[in-house]
Scaffold this motif. Structure first.
Motif, mmCIF file in Angstrom:
data_model
loop_
_atom_site.group_PDB
_atom_site.id
_atom_site.type_symbol
_atom_site.label_atom_id
_atom_site.label_comp_id
_atom_site.label_asym_id
_atom_site.label_seq_id
_atom_site.Cartn_x
_atom_site.Cartn_y
_atom_site.Cartn_z
ATOM 1 N N SER A 189 0.847 -1.185 0.000
ATOM 2 C CA SER A 189 0.000 0.000 0.000
ATOM 3 C C SER A 189 0.885 1.238 0.000
ATOM 4 N N VAL A 190 0.339 2.350 -0.476
ATOM 5 C CA VAL A 190 1.060 3.621 -0.478
ATOM 6 C C VAL A 190 0.313 4.570 0.452
ATOM 7 N N TRP A 191 1.061 5.244 1.323
ATOM 8 C CA TRP A 191 0.502 6.156 2.316
ATOM 9 C C TRP A 191 1.046 7.551 2.072
ATOM 10 N N CYS A 192 0.167 8.546 2.145
ATOM 11 C CA CYS A 192 0.601 9.944 2.122
ATOM 12 C C CYS A 192 0.413 10.495 3.528
ATOM 13 N N PHE A 193 1.507 10.842 4.177
ATOM 14 C CA PHE A 193 1.447 11.382 5.532
ATOM 15 C C PHE A 193 0.748 12.746 5.554
ATOM 16 N N MET A 194 0.919 13.545 4.510
ATOM 17 C CA MET A 194 0.308 14.880 4.481
ATOM 18 C C MET A 194 -1.212 14.790 4.321
ATOM 19 N N CYS A 195 -1.673 13.851 3.497
ATOM 20 C CA CYS A 195 -3.117 13.664 3.301
ATOM 21 C C CYS A 195 -3.726 12.784 4.390
ATOM 22 N N ASP A 196 -2.873 12.067 5.132
ATOM 23 C CA ASP A 196 -3.338 11.121 6.140
ATOM 24 C C ASP A 196 -4.247 10.086 5.474
ATOM 25 N N ALA A 197 -3.760 9.541 4.328
ATOM 26 C CA ALA A 197 -4.596 8.645 3.544
ATOM 27 C C ALA A 197 -3.766 7.668 2.731
ATOM 28 N N TYR A 198 -4.384 6.509 2.467
ATOM 29 C CA TYR A 198 -3.807 5.558 1.520
ATOM 30 C C TYR A 198 -4.126 6.032 0.111
ATOM 31 N N LEU A 199 -3.260 5.651 -0.843
ATOM 32 C CA LEU A 199 -3.452 5.986 -2.245
ATOM 33 C C LEU A 199 -3.546 4.687 -3.044
ATOM 34 N N VAL A 200 -4.388 4.657 -4.069
ATOM 35 C CA VAL A 200 -4.542 3.460 -4.896
ATOM 36 C C VAL A 200 -3.418 3.460 -5.925
#
Length: 165
Positions: free
Chosen positions: A112-123
């Protein structure tokens, strides 16, 4: 992050949601529990190197944390390719983000890919800038190419994500 209030994916500052005492716990364990809907877009992707080969040569999924040598639950920084352990081990990837601002990371556990700034996983399979690193990590981990997803399936996911964002 110097001096500014941290916020969760819903945009409200963590101090308002949880209070000062709980802010550290929220950073450690996330803003909430339950279902997390992965995003098909992230404004921070533009910060990645524009070179297509940058993310095609990555350390193998069995690489230990560069700081503590922990063998599992490690993440790959998509900016500098450092491999660091998760917030559930010694928090080295979280500390790396906090000190460098490198906000995008790929989990070698589940890709999985996580964006710490968005506080969200990315597809990663759907987002063009992440597809190459996802496919490369998949091949390194499983020894074969990932299953091909139909364009119809990817378009449905993008449409669903677009209406929920």
């Amino acid at each position: 992050m110097s001096g500014e209030a941290l916020s969760s994916s819903n945009g409200a500052p963590l101090r308002e949601q949880f209070g000062d005492e709980e802010e550290e716990l929220v950073m450690l364990y996330g803003a909430g529990s339950g279902w997390v809907e992965a995003r098909t877009h992230c404004d921070h992707l533009t910060s990645l190197s524009s070179s297509s080969s940058h993310l095609s040569h990555i350390p193998t999924p069995d690489t230990h944390c560069f700081r503590c040598e922990h063998p599992a639950e490690n993440w790959l920084c998509l900016f500098c390719k450092e491999v660091l352990c998760s917030r559930f081990v010694n928090k080295h990837m979280l500390e790396h983000y906090q000190s460098t601002g490198h906000c995008l990371a790929l989990s070698y556990s589940d890709l999985s890919v996580w964006c710490f700034m968005c506080d969200a996983y990315l597809v990663a399979q759907v987002i063009e800038q992440l597809r190459l690193v996802y496919e490369t990590a998949y091949i390194l981990k499983f020894g074969e190419a990932p299953p091909v997803r139909s364009m119809t399936c990817m378009q449905l996911e993008e449409n669903q994500a677009g209406t929920s964002s």
